[in-house]
Design an enzyme around this catalytic site. Structure first.
Site, short mmCIF file in Angstrom:
data_model
loop_
_atom_site.label_atom_id
_atom_site.label_comp_id
_atom_site.label_asym_id
_atom_site.label_seq_id
_atom_site.Cartn_x
_atom_site.Cartn_y
_atom_site.Cartn_z
N HIS A 76 -123.86 42.93 -70.85
CA HIS A 76 -123.24 43.54 -69.52
C HIS A 76 -123.95 44.92 -69.26
N ASP A 105 -150.24 52.92 -50.54
CA ASP A 105 -149.60 52.14 -51.25
C ASP A 105 -149.52 52.86 -52.61
N TRP A 141 -124.43 48.35 -76.34
CA TRP A 141 -125.82 48.65 -75.90
C TRP A 141 -126.26 49.69 -76.97
N SER A 168 -142.53 48.27 -68.91
CA SER A 168 -142.37 48.14 -67.41
C SER A 168 -141.86 49.25 -66.96
N SER A 169 -140.87 50.03 -67.63
CA SER A 169 -140.38 51.43 -66.96
C SER A 169 -141.68 52.35 -67.06
N HIS A 252 -129.46 60.02 -73.59
CA HIS A 252 -128.90 60.91 -72.50
C HIS A 252 -129.87 61.37 -71.14
N GLU A 254 -131.73 59.21 -70.25
CA GLU A 254 -131.63 57.80 -69.56
C GLU A 254 -130.48 58.16 -68.49
N TYR A 256 -129.40 60.43 -66.85
CA TYR A 256 -129.83 61.05 -65.48
C TYR A 256 -131.17 60.39 -64.79
N SER A 267 -129.38 62.89 -50.89
CA SER A 267 -129.64 64.27 -50.27
C SER A 267 -130.41 63.85 -48.83
N HIS A 301 -123.82 65.27 -77.84
CA HIS A 301 -122.51 65.19 -77.15
C HIS A 301 -122.06 63.76 -77.55
N HIS A 302 -122.81 62.86 -77.42
CA HIS A 302 -122.29 61.52 -77.75
C HIS A 302 -122.00 61.08 -79.21
N THR A 327 -125.49 70.67 -61.52
CA THR A 327 -124.69 69.52 -60.74
C THR A 327 -123.86 70.14 -59.63
N LYS A 330 -125.73 71.15 -56.70
CA LYS A 330 -126.05 69.92 -55.86
C LYS A 330 -124.83 69.55 -54.85
N ARG A 449 -112.50 51.51 -77.09
CA ARG A 449 -113.08 50.90 -76.28
C ARG A 449 -113.76 49.65 -77.00
C1 HEA Z 1 -125.13 50.85 -64.50
C2 HEA Z 1 -124.28 50.42 -65.18
C3 HEA Z 1 -123.11 49.66 -64.96
C4 HEA Z 1 -122.38 49.00 -64.11
C5 HEA Z 1 -122.82 48.95 -62.86
C6 HEA Z 1 -120.93 48.59 -64.69
C7 HEA Z 1 -120.36 47.55 -63.97
C8 HEA Z 1 -118.94 47.36 -64.52
N1 HEA Z 1 -118.54 47.39 -65.74
FE1 HEA Z 1 -119.51 48.37 -67.26
N2 HEA Z 1 -120.50 49.08 -68.64
C9 HEA Z 1 -121.50 50.07 -68.79
C10 HEA Z 1 -122.39 49.96 -67.83
C11 HEA Z 1 -122.20 49.46 -66.43
N3 HEA Z 1 -120.92 48.81 -66.02
C12 HEA Z 1 -121.85 50.34 -70.14
C13 HEA Z 1 -123.32 51.30 -70.39
C14 HEA Z 1 -120.95 49.68 -70.91
C15 HEA Z 1 -120.78 50.22 -72.27
C16 HEA Z 1 -121.03 49.03 -73.15
C17 HEA Z 1 -120.86 49.13 -74.53
O1 HEA Z 1 -119.55 49.73 -75.10
O2 HEA Z 1 -121.95 48.97 -75.35
C18 HEA Z 1 -119.92 49.14 -70.07
C19 HEA Z 1 -118.95 48.42 -70.68
C20 HEA Z 1 -117.70 48.08 -69.73
C21 HEA Z 1 -116.37 47.96 -70.21
C22 HEA Z 1 -115.89 48.11 -71.71
C23 HEA Z 1 -116.20 46.97 -72.41
C24 HEA Z 1 -115.63 47.27 -73.97
O3 HEA Z 1 -115.42 48.51 -74.07
O4 HEA Z 1 -115.42 46.36 -74.57
C25 HEA Z 1 -115.76 47.15 -69.05
C26 HEA Z 1 -114.33 46.92 -68.99
O5 HEA Z 1 -113.70 46.99 -68.18
C27 HEA Z 1 -116.63 47.14 -68.12
C28 HEA Z 1 -116.45 47.02 -66.75
C29 HEA Z 1 -117.13 46.89 -65.73
C30 HEA Z 1 -116.75 46.32 -64.54
C31 HEA Z 1 -115.56 45.53 -63.93
C32 HEA Z 1 -117.83 46.75 -63.51
C33 HEA Z 1 -117.97 46.33 -62.10
O6 HEA Z 1 -118.48 47.26 -61.36
C34 HEA Z 1 -118.94 45.27 -62.09
C35 HEA Z 1 -119.02 44.72 -60.53
C36 HEA Z 1 -120.53 45.04 -59.95
C37 HEA Z 1 -121.07 44.37 -59.71
C38 HEA Z 1 -121.14 42.99 -59.26
C39 HEA Z 1 -122.66 44.83 -58.93
C40 HEA Z 1 -122.30 44.94 -57.50
C41 HEA Z 1 -123.72 45.66 -56.86
C42 HEA Z 1 -124.64 45.04 -56.31
C43 HEA Z 1 -124.73 43.76 -56.11
C44 HEA Z 1 -125.75 46.20 -55.86
C45 HEA Z 1 -126.82 45.32 -55.08
C46 HEA Z 1 -127.95 46.17 -55.29
C47 HEA Z 1 -129.25 45.35 -54.83
C48 HEA Z 1 -129.37 44.53 -53.77
C49 HEA Z 1 -130.50 45.85 -55.79
N4 HEA Z 1 -117.99 47.81 -68.43
C1 HEA Z 2 -125.19 58.15 -64.49
C2 HEA Z 2 -124.93 58.48 -65.70
C3 HEA Z 2 -124.03 59.58 -66.16
C4 HEA Z 2 -123.97 60.88 -65.55
C5 HEA Z 2 -124.57 61.31 -64.51
C6 HEA Z 2 -123.32 61.54 -66.76
C7 HEA Z 2 -122.86 62.89 -66.45
C8 HEA Z 2 -122.28 63.68 -67.48
N1 HEA Z 2 -121.73 63.32 -68.63
FE1 HEA Z 2 -121.89 61.30 -69.26
N2 HEA Z 2 -122.00 59.50 -69.86
C9 HEA Z 2 -122.91 58.26 -69.44
C10 HEA Z 2 -123.15 58.28 -68.13
C11 HEA Z 2 -123.41 59.78 -67.43
N3 HEA Z 2 -122.68 60.85 -67.67
C12 HEA Z 2 -122.65 57.22 -70.29
C13 HEA Z 2 -123.20 55.63 -69.72
C14 HEA Z 2 -121.90 57.56 -71.12
C15 HEA Z 2 -121.34 56.75 -72.47
C16 HEA Z 2 -122.39 56.06 -73.27
C17 HEA Z 2 -121.85 55.06 -74.57
O1 HEA Z 2 -121.22 55.70 -75.39
O2 HEA Z 2 -121.87 54.05 -74.18
C18 HEA Z 2 -121.40 58.84 -71.23
C19 HEA Z 2 -120.89 59.67 -72.09
C20 HEA Z 2 -120.73 61.10 -72.09
C21 HEA Z 2 -120.00 61.58 -73.09
C22 HEA Z 2 -119.99 61.30 -74.70
C23 HEA Z 2 -118.51 60.90 -74.80
C24 HEA Z 2 -118.16 60.09 -76.04
O3 HEA Z 2 -118.91 59.01 -76.37
O4 HEA Z 2 -117.45 60.70 -76.86
C25 HEA Z 2 -120.13 63.10 -73.05
C26 HEA Z 2 -119.62 64.25 -73.68
O5 HEA Z 2 -119.84 65.25 -73.48
C27 HEA Z 2 -120.52 63.04 -71.56
C28 HEA Z 2 -120.64 64.32 -70.66
C29 HEA Z 2 -121.40 64.03 -69.26
C30 HEA Z 2 -121.46 65.40 -68.72
C31 HEA Z 2 -120.99 66.86 -68.87
C32 HEA Z 2 -122.21 65.05 -67.42
C33 HEA Z 2 -122.45 65.93 -66.30
O6 HEA Z 2 -123.81 65.72 -65.91
C34 HEA Z 2 -121.61 66.10 -65.06
C35 HEA Z 2 -121.64 67.15 -64.33
C36 HEA Z 2 -120.91 67.10 -62.87
C37 HEA Z 2 -119.88 67.73 -62.64
C38 HEA Z 2 -119.30 68.72 -63.45
C39 HEA Z 2 -119.23 67.61 -61.25
C40 HEA Z 2 -119.85 68.44 -60.20
C41 HEA Z 2 -119.82 69.82 -60.61
C42 HEA Z 2 -119.25 70.96 -59.79
C43 HEA Z 2 -118.21 70.30 -58.63
C44 HEA Z 2 -119.35 72.13 -60.31
C45 HEA Z 2 -118.01 72.89 -60.75
C46 HEA Z 2 -117.71 72.05 -61.85
C47 HEA Z 2 -117.11 72.81 -62.92
C48 HEA Z 2 -117.60 74.15 -63.31
C49 HEA Z 2 -116.25 71.92 -63.80
N4 HEA Z 2 -120.73 61.76 -71.12
CU CU Z 3 -124.86 62.14 -72.64
#
Ligand code: HEA
Ligand code: HEA
Ligand code: CU
Ligand code: CUA
Lengths: 544, 389, 286
Positions: A76, A105, A141, A168-169, A252, A254, A256, A267, A301-302, A327, A330, A449
Site C-alpha cells: 500500500h 516541450d 515500506w 524513472s524519478s 525524509h 522524500e 518533502y 500557491s 527523527h524517524h 513551513t 508558507k 502500527r
Molecule cells: C501518499 C501516500 C498514502 C496514501 C494516499 C494513503 C492512503 C490511505 N492509507 Fe496509508 N499509508 C502510507 C501512505 C499512504 N496512505 C504509508 C507510507 C504507510 C506506512 C506503511 C508502513 O507502515 O510501512 C501507510 C499505512 C497505512 C495504514 C497503517 C497500516 C499498518 O500500520 O498496519 C493504514 C491503516 O488504516 C492506512 C490507511 C490508508 C487509507 C484508508 C488511505 C485512503 O486515503 C486510501 C483512499 C485513497 C484513494 C482511493 C486515492 C484517491 C485519490 C485519487 C484517486 C486521486 C486521483 C489522482 C489522479 C487522477 C492522478 N495506511
Molecule cells: C508529505 C509528507 C510529510 C510531511 C510534509 C511531513 C512533515 C513533518 N513531519 Fe512527518 N512523516 C511523514 C510524512 C511527512 N511529514 C511520513 C510518511 C512519516 C512516517 C514514515 C514511516 O515511519 O513510515 C513521518 C514521520 C514523522 C516523524 C517520525 C515519527 C516516528 O516514527 O516516531 C517525525 C518526527 O519528528 C515527523 C515530523 C515531521 C515534522 C516536524 C514535519 C514538518 O514539516 C511539519 C511542519 C508544519 C507545521 C508545523 C504546520 C504549519 C506551521 C505553522 C502554522 C507555523 C507555526 C507552528 C508552530 C511554531 C508549531 N514526521
Molecule cells: Cu521525516
C-alpha cells in the site's frame, strides 16, 4: 534550426492507436500517461488500504493472515508513494512546466518517454511478488533489515523494482530541472517563474540528490542477502541501524518531495480564486529552499528509539523543530493572500483550502513527533500513522485532486460539473477526517502500527476509521465520473482559454484544449501573465 | 483493562481514568509524568497557533468572499509582517525545546541502577534475564489470547481477559528501585514498549540499548512490541508486574535466584537449562551423554517455552491456524534426522531454532518423540545435533 | 540565465526507450529468478541483448542528429545541464557507500569495540576494534589486505595520467590541432583506462585467491569490494565511452567549437577519477 524544425513538424504529430502512446515524446501525451498511471495506482493502493481497514474493523483476525496483512501495509505504502503521488506530480510537471515557462516541450523528450514507460514495468515486477512463494514483501515500506532479509522470492523483485522507480524519478527530475534552467522563454527570469515551477525545481533537486542514496541502500540489502556482505550484521562489524540512517537520509527528503509540489499547486490556486496576487512570493521561494535544505539534516527523527547517542537525539530534535518555521511562513502567506481578497469557492479552491487546514493539522502532529521524549511514546503507534496520512492524503493527494480540477478544463477544453465537484470535496473532507482523526486517539491510547489485530479497548476508534476509509474510497468515484465523463469524454460545457477569471500565467494564453504543440517559438510574456509580483526583492525571512 | 491499571494508580489518575481511551497515559514514573507534561504542552501550543491561524482563515473566508467583498485589495508583500511571523514561531519553538531537552537528558541517564535486567527479543516472544540474581525466563503471549487470535478462531476477543496484552510469565519489578534494562535481540529488531512507564527502545540484534525506569505504583502495566518484527509482531506483548520490594525478593527466591549478585547459575539449573538460551556454564561441564530422564525432563521445559505456543502443550496443534499436531506426526515418529533438521531449520510458519544449544534441541526432540502420545522410542544426544548443524 | 536560440528542437516520436525498458524488465526479472535459484538465464541474456541493442541504437540516433547539425546551442546547453545533474546523482550513489564506510568505522565498530560499554561487555567481550576488521564474528575468517602503495598507487597514477592525456586531446580538439594527435592522445587515454581495469582485476584475483579477502570478509570486505567494484564498473563504462569518442574522432566527428559528446565523456571520466582518489585515500590508505 527553425526551418528544419518546421520541415519535420508534420511527422511528429500524434500518431494513431497504441503506438502513439508508446512512441510519444510529447510532454502533454506523457503528462496524460503519467496521470492515468497514477490514477490507477491510487485505486490499487486504495483497495489495499481497504483490505487493511477491513481487517482492522474489529479485533480478532477475520479476513487475512498476519503475513498477508503486513504485505498489504508494505505494498500500500510503496504503491501510494512511488506509484501514486510521485507519478501524479511528475505528470502535472509534464503538462504544466513547459507551458508555464514558455517552452515547446521538456528538454529531453525521449528521456521523458523512457522515464514514464519504466513505471508500468517496475510496478509489474513489484505487484507480481504478491503471487510468489512467501508472498509479497512484508517488512514495511521502510524495509528494515534484518527483517526484510527474511522476505521470500519477492525480495529481489522488490529491490529491482525500486531501482527502476529510482531511474524513472531521476530521469524525470533531470528533465524538469534542465527544462527550467535552460528552456525558459526570454524575460521569464527565475524570480518571475510561477511558484509551481519553483516548487518543482526544488523537488527535482531533492529527487536527484536522494534517489541514488535509496538505490545504494537497497543494493546493500541485496548483497547482504545474496552475496554475504555484512553491512547490516553486527557479527561482521556492520549495524542494522546503519540501514535506517541511509534509508531516512533518503526518506525524509522524500516526504518533502511529496509535499513541495503541493505547496506550488496551492500557491497557484489560492491567488486565482482570491483575485489577488500571492502574498510574499520571494519568502515562498526562500521558505521552500530552506525546507529543502533542512530536510537533509533531520532524518534521524524517524529513529529516536534506535538508541542514538544523546547528542544526536538533541541535534535531530532541534533541527526537526526548525522546519516548522519556513513551513509556517508558507501557511501564513497563504492566509495573507486570502486576506481582503475577493474569494470564490470553485472545487479547486475548496480542495486548496482543505489542504491548508488539514496539512497544517498534520504539520502540528509532526511537530509533536519532533519532541524526542514524547516521540518515545508516539513512535510506531497509530499517532504516527495519523500524522503522515494528514500530510499525505488531505495534503499531497488533495493538492493533486485540486490541480486536476484546476487544469483539466485547459487540457481537455471541457468543464467538469461544478456541483458534483463540490459534492466530491465535502464527501472527501468529511470522510478523510473520519478515517484519520480517530487514529490520533488510538495511537495515544497505545495502539502500535503495523498490527493486524489489536486489544479490544482500541475497537471504537478503529471502527470509525474503517467506516471513514470506505466512505472516502467510494467518494472518489464522484470525481472519477466527473473527470472522465465531463472532461475526458467531452460531455461538459466548453471551456474558454482563460478558464478562471483570476488565472494568470502563460498556460492561459493558449486556447483550451491546449494545442498539441504550444510555444513552438518562444512567446512574448506580457506583465499581466506574470504571477510573481514583487516590487523589490524582499528580505529573506526564512533565514531566521 | 485500562480501568484496572488506573484504579491501582491512585486517586489523581483515577479521576482521569477515562482518558485512557484517547490520551497518552500519565503513567507511573517521574519520567512518564514529564513526558505526558511535554505532550500536553506542545499540544496546547499547537491548539493556540491553530486557533489563531484557522480563526483568521475562517474569518477571511466569510468576510472576504466575493459576494460581500467584491473589490480585492492589492497588497502582496510586507517585510515587517513576514519577519514577525518568522521570528514568533522560532521563539515559541525555543521555549518548547528547552524543557524537552531537559527530560531527554534525564531519560538517557541510566547510571547507578540497583537492578539490571537483560531483555532479549525473539520472534515472537521476550526473554528476561536478571543479570545478578541469576533468574531468567521467556515471556510468551498467553495461551487464551493465542488461541483466540487465530484466523477465524470463532472466539470473541472481548471474552478473553486482556486480549493480546497478557503473557504466561510477566516481568516482575520492585517499586521504588531504579531498574536498568539492557535491550538486545536474537533475530530481527523489536521494540520494548510500556506506555505506563514511557519506555520505548528498539532491541537491535548485536547491540545493546539501555533504558531505565523507577516505578512508583504497584500494579500490572501492559505494552506491546513496537517495531515490525514479522508475522507475529502484533502478538508479543510486554507485561510488567510491579510489586513491593519484599514481594520481589520472595519471588526471586522462588525462581531459585539470589538477590544482589553472585549469580550462581548452576543453582538455578532446572529453570536455567530449560529456558535461558545464554546460560553458558551449564551445558559445558555436564556429561555429554544424557539419560532418558534428563532428556525428557529438560525436553518438556524447552517444549513449553518454545513449541507449545503453536503445537499446544498436548501436541494437538491448532487446526484453525494450520499449526500441525505433533501427536502421531510423521516428523515426530519418522527418521530422527528429518526431525532434527525441522527443529534446526524451521519450515514456512515454523521458526528455525538453530539458536538453541545442542543439549536443548536434543532434549526437546527426544521429548517430542517420546511424549505427546508419540513413542518413537529413540533418544537423541547433543552430539547428534552438533553433527546435523 | 534564460538562454534561447529561436526555434526548439523537438525529436520525432520513437519506441527506443520502450524497447530498452522491455530489455531491462526481462533482464532484472531473469536475475531475480536466478537469485531465487530458479535458473532462468535465458531471460537474463535476452534482456541484456535487447537493452544493449537499444542503447546502441539510441545513441547512434543522437549521434546522427548531432552530426546532421540538428542541435542548436540550446540543445547543447540542455545536454550540458543534463550530464551535470546525472553526474551529481552518481556522486550521491557513491555517497551512500562512502557513508556506510564512515559509519562503520566511526560509529558501529567503536561501539562494538567498547565505546558502547554494555554492547561490548555483554555481547562481544572478546572483540577489540581495529581496522581492517571482519567484525566480532570474524565473518569470512582471517584475511589479508591490499597494501596501498603497490598496485593501488600505480592505478592512481594511471588514472591521473589518463586525466592529463584526455585534457591534451581536448585542447587539441579545441585548438583544431591535427586530428592525428588528438586521436593519439585519446588512444593513450583508452589504453590507460584499460590498464587500470587490468590491474583492478589482477588485484581481485589476488584478494580472492591469496588473501582470502572476499565480499564475505565482514564489513571490510563488504565496503572494499562494493566501493572498488562499483568504481570499476564506472571505469569500464567510461573506457567504453572514451573508445566510442575516439572512433568518432577517427570518423571525423566533432568540431572545435561544438563537441559536447567529447566533453560529456571527459566530465564523466574526471568524475570517475575523483571518486578513485576518494577510494585511494579512504579505502586503501586510511
Ligand atoms: C501518499 C501516500 C498514502 C496514501 C494516499 C494513503 C492512503 C490511505 N492509507 Fe496509508 N499509508 C502510507 C501512505 C499512504 N496512505 C504509508 C507510507 C504507510 C506506512 C506503511 C508502513 O507502515 O510501512 C501507510 C499505512 C497505512 C495504514 C497503517 C497500516 C499498518 O500500520 O498496519 C493504514 C491503516 O488504516 C492506512 C490507511 C490508508 C487509507 C484508508 C488511505 C485512503 O486515503 C486510501 C483512499 C485513497 C484513494 C482511493 C486515492 C484517491 C485519490 C485519487 C484517486 C486521486 C486521483 C489522482 C489522479 C487522477 C492522478 N495506511
Ligand atoms: C508529505 C509528507 C510529510 C510531511 C510534509 C511531513 C512533515 C513533518 N513531519 Fe512527518 N512523516 C511523514 C510524512 C511527512 N511529514 C511520513 C510518511 C512519516 C512516517 C514514515 C514511516 O515511519 O513510515 C513521518 C514521520 C514523522 C516523524 C517520525 C515519527 C516516528 O516514527 O516516531 C517525525 C518526527 O519528528 C515527523 C515530523 C515531521 C515534522 C516536524 C514535519 C514538518 O514539516 C511539519 C511542519 C508544519 C507545521 C508545523 C504546520 C504549519 C506551521 C505553522 C502554522 C507555523 C507555526 C507552528 C508552530 C511554531 C508549531 N514526521
Ligand atoms: Cu521525516
Ligand atoms: Cu517484536 Cu514486533
Amino acid at each position: 534550426m527553425s526551418e528544419h524544425h518546421d520541415s519535420h513538424h508534420d511527422d511528429h504529430g500524434p500518431e494513431k492507436g497504441i503506438m502513439r502512446w508508446i512512441k510519444t515524446t510529447n510532454h502533454k501525451d506523457l503528462g496524460t500517461l503519467y496521470l492515468w498511471f497514477a490514477f490507477i495506482m491510487f485505486f490499487i493502493g486504495g483497495i489495499m488500504s481497504l483490505i487493511i481497514r477491513l481487517e482492522l474493523f474489529s479485533p480478532g483476525l477475520q479476513w487475512v493472515n498476519p503475513e498477508f496483512f503486513n504485505s498489504m501495509t508494505t505494498m500500500h505504502a510503496l504503491i501510494m508513494i512511488f506509484g501514486g503521488v510521485m507519478p501524479a506530480f511528475t505528470g502535472l510537471a509534464n503538462w504544466m512546466v513547459p507551458m508555464m515557462v514558455g517552452a515547446s516541450d521538456l528538454a529531453l523528450p525521449r528521456v521523458n518517454n523512457w522515464g514514464f514507460w519504466i513505471l508500468p514495468f517496475a510496478f509489474t515486477l513489484l505487484l507480481s511478488t504478491l503471487f510468489m512463494d512467501g508472498g509479497g514483501p512484508a517488512s514495511g515500506w521502510t524495509m528494515y533489515p534484518p527483517l526484510v532479509l527474511q522476505t521470500g522470492d519477492a525480495f529481489p523483485f522488490m529491490i529491482f523494482a525500486i531501482h527502476l522507480m529510482g531511474i524513472s524519478s531521476i530521469t524525470g527530475a533531470i528533465n524538469v530541472v534542465v527544462t527550467i534552467l535552460n528552456m525558459r522563454a526570454p524575460g521569464m527570469t527565475l524570480l518571475k517563474m510561477p511558484l509551481f515551477v519553483w516548487s518543482w525545481l526544488i523537488t527535482a533537486y531533492l529527487l536527484i540528490a536522494t534517489m541514488p542514496v535509496l538505490a545504494g541502500a537497497v543494493t546493500m540489502l541485496l548483497t547482504d542477502k545474496y552475496f554475504g556482505t555484512s553491512f547490516f550484521t553486527a557479527a561482521g562489524g556492520g549495524d542494522p541501524v546503519m540501514f535506517q540512517h541511509i534509508f531516512w537520509f533518503f526518506g525524509h527528503p522524500e516526504v518533502y518531495i511529496l509535499i513541495l509540489p503541493a505547496f506550488g499547486i496551492v500557491s497557484t490556486i489560492i491567488p486565482t480564486f482570491a483575485l489577488k496576487t500571492l502574498f510574499g512570493y520571494d519568502s515562498m521561494v526562500y521558505a521552500m529552499a530552506s525546507i529543502a535544505f533542512l530536510s537533509f539534516i533531520v532524518w534521524a527523527h524517524h529513529m529516536f528509539t534506535v538508541g542514538m547517542p544523546l547528542a544526536g537525539e538533541l541535534f535531530f530534535m532541534f533541527a526537526t523543530m526548525l522546519i516548522a518555521v519556513p513551513t509556517g511562513v508558507k501557511v501564513f502567506n497563504w492566509v495573507a493572500t486570502m486576506w481582503r481578497g475577493s474569494m470564490t469557492f470553485e472545487t479547486p479552491m475548496l480542495f486548496a483550502l482543505g489542504f491548508v487546514f488539514l496539512f497544517t493539522l498534520g504539520g502540528f502532529s509532526g511537530l509533536m513527533l519532533a519532541i524526542a521524549p514524547a516521540d518515545f511514546q508516539y513512535h510506531d503507534s497509530y499517532f504516527v500513522v495519523a500524522h503522515f496520512h494528514y500530510v499525505l492524503v488531505p495534503g499531497a493527494v488533495f493538492s493533486i485532486i485540486a490541480a486536476i480540477y484546476y487544469w483539466l478544463p485547459k487540457w481537455t477544453g471541457h468543464m467538469y460539473n461544478e456541483t458534483l465537484g463540490k459534492v466530491h470535496f465535502w464527501l472527501s473532507a468529511i470522510a478523510i477526517n473520519l478515517t484519520f482523526f480517530p487514529q490520533h486517539f488510538a495511537g495515544l491510547a497505545g495502539m502500535p502500527r503495523r498490527i493486524p489485530d489489536y486489544a479490544v479497548q482500541f475497537t471504537d476508534w478503529n471502527v470509525i476509521s474503517s467506516v471513514g476509509a470506505f466512505f472516502f474510497f467510494i467518494a472518489q468515484f464522484t470525481m472519477a465520473y466527473n473527470w472522465i465523463v465531463n472532461c475526458v469524454m467531452r460531455k461538459g460545457a466548453a471551456a474558454p482559454a482563460r478558464v478562471w477569471e483570476g488565472a494568470h500565467g502563460l498556460e492561459w494564453t493558449v486556447p483550451s484544449p491546449a494545442p498539441y504543440h504550444t510555444f513552438e517559438t518562444p512567446p512574448v510574456i506580457s506583465d499581466s501573465e506574470i504571477t510573481a509580483v514583487h516590487d523589490e526583492p524582499a528580505a529573506e525571512p526564512s533565514r531566521a | 483493562m485500562g480501568r484496572l491499571i488506573w484504579g491501582l494508580s491512585g486517586m489523581v489518575l483515577a479521576s482521569l481514568a477515562h482518558a485512557a481511551e484517547y490520551n497518552m497515559p500519565v503513567g507511573v514514573t517521574e519520567i512518564s509524568r514529564e513526558v505526558h507534561g511535554l505532550h500536553m504542552l506542545i499540544f496546547y501550543v499547537c491548539c493556540a497557533i491553530g486557533a489563531a491561524v484557522f480563526g483568521v482563515m475562517i474569518y477571511s473566508i466569510i468576510a472576504h468572499r466575493k459576494s460581500v467583498h467584491p473589490k480585492p485589495a492589492d497588497f502582496h508583500e510586507s517585510i515587517k509582517v513576514e519577519i514577525a511571523w518568522t521570528v514568533a514561531p522560532f521563539i515559541i519553538l525555543i521555549a518548547m525545546a528547552i524543557p524537552a531537552a531537559g527530560t531527554l537528558i534525564k531519560m538517557e541517564d541510566t547510571s547507578d541502577a540497583e537492578i539490571t535486567i537483560k531483555i532479549t527479543g525473539y520472534q515472537w516472544k521476550w526473554h528476561y534475564e536478571y543479570m545478578d540474581e541469576g533468574v531468567s525466563f521467556f515471556s510468551n503471549l498467553d495461551a487464551k489470547s493465542n488461541v483466540a487470535r487465530q484466523l477465524d478462531s470463532g472466539i470473541n476477543p472481548a471474552d478473553v481477559p486482556n486480549y493480546l496484552l497478557e503473557v504466561d510469565e510477566p516481568l516482575v519489578l520492585p517499586i521504588g528501585k531504579k531498574v536498568r534494562l539492557l535491550l538486545t535481540s536474537n533475530d530481527v529488531i523489536h521494540a520494548w514498549w510500556v506506555p505506563q512507564l514511557a519506555t520505548k527502545k528498539d532491541a537491535v540484534p548485536g547491540y545493546i540499548n539501555q533504558l531505565w525506569t523507577k516505578i512508583e505504583e504497584p500494579g500490572i502495566y501492559r505494552g506491546q512490541c513496537a517495531e515490525l518484527c514479522g508475522r507475529d509482531h502484533g502478538f508479543m506483548p510486554v507485561v510488567v508486574r510491579a510489586v513491593q520490594p519484599e514481594e520481589y525478593e520472595r519471588w526471586i527466591a522462588e525462581r531459585g535466584g539470589k538477590i544482589g549478585g553472585g549469580s550462581d547459575t548452576a543453582q538455578a539449573a532446572p529453570v536455567e537449562v530449560a529456558s535461558a538460551a545464554e546460560s553458558a556454564p551449564v551445558a559445558s561441564d555436564e556429561p555429554q551423554e544424557l539419560t532418558r530422564d534428563q532428556l525428557m525432563a529438560e525436553g518438556e521445559k524447552v517444549y513449553k517455552n518454545y513449541c507449545s505456543a503453536c503445537h499446544q502443550a498436548d501436541g494437538s496443534g491448532m487446526a484453525a491456524a494450520n499449526f500441525p499436531p505433533l501427536t502421531g506426526s510423521q516428523v515426530a515418529n519418522g527418521p530422527v534426522d528429518a526431525h532434527i533438521d525441522m527443529v534446526l531449520g524451521g519450515k514456512n510458519a515454523m521458526a528455525a531454532f538453530a539458536y538453541l544449544k545442542d543439549r536443548e534441541i536434543a532434549a526437546v526432540v527426544t521429548y517430542e518423540r517420546n511424549a505427546l502420545g508419540n513413542a518413537a522410542g529413540d533418544l537423541v544426544q547433543p552430539a547428534q545435533i552438533a553433527a546435523r548443524r | 540565465m534564460s538562454s534561447n536560440t529561436g526555434g526548439y528542437f523537438v525529436p520525432a516520436p520513437t519506441a527506443w526507450p520502450f524497447y530498452l525498458t522491455i530489455g531491462l524488465f526481462l533482464m532484472l526479472g531473469g536475475v531475480s529468478n536466478y537469485l531465487n535459484g530458479h535458473g532462468a538465464s535465458v531471460l537474463i541474456w535476452t534482456g541484456l541483448a535487447i537493452s544493449l541493442a537499444f542503447i546502441w541504437i539510441w545513441f547512434r540516433g543522437i549521434i546522427n542528429e548531432s552530426e546532421s547539425g540538428k542541435y542548436g546551442q540550446q540543445v547543447d546547453m540542455t545536454y550540458r545541464w543534463g550530464m551535470g545533474w546525472f553526474i551529481f546523482s552518481e556522486v550521491m550513489f557513491f555517497g551512500a557507500f562512502f557513508g556506510a564506510l564512515f559509519y562503520a568505522r566511526q560509529l558501529s565498530l567503536p561501539w562494538l569495540g567498547g565505546t558502547d560499554v554494555m554492547t561490548n561487555a555483554v555481547l562481544w567481550p572478546q572483540f577489540e576494534n581495529a581496522w581492517p576488521t571482519n567484525g566480532p564474528g570474524a565473518v569470512g575468517g582471517e584475511f589479508g589486505i591490499i597494501p596501498p602503495w603497490g598496485v593501488p598507487f600505480l592505478n592512481t597514477m594511471l588514472l591521473l595520467t589518463s586525466g592529463v592525456t584526455l585534457t591534451f586531446a581536448h585542447h587539441g580538439l579545441r585548438e583544431n590541432k591535427p586530428r592525428r594527435n588528438v586521436i593519439l592522445w585519446m588512444w593513450a587515454t583508452v589504453a590507460l583506462g584499460a590498464t587500470f581495469l587490468y590491474f583492478q582485476v589482477e588485484e581481485y584475483v589476488v584478494a580472492y585467491q591469496h588473501l582470502n579477502l572476499t565480499l564475505e570478509s565482514g564489513i571490510y570486505g563488504s565496503t572494499f569490494f562494493m566501493l572498488t567494484g562499483f568504481h570499476g564498473m564506472h571505469v569500464t563504462l567510461g573506457t567504453l565511452m572514451l573508445l566510442v569518442i575516439t572512433l568518432r574522432l577517427m570518423k571525423g566527428h566533432f568540431k572545435p567549437d561544438s563537441h559536447f559528446g567529447f566533453e560529456g565523456v571527459a566530465w564523466y571520466w574526471h568524475f570517475v577519477d575523483v571518486v578513485w582518489l576518494g577510494l585511494f585515500v579512504f579505502v586503501y590508505i586510511l
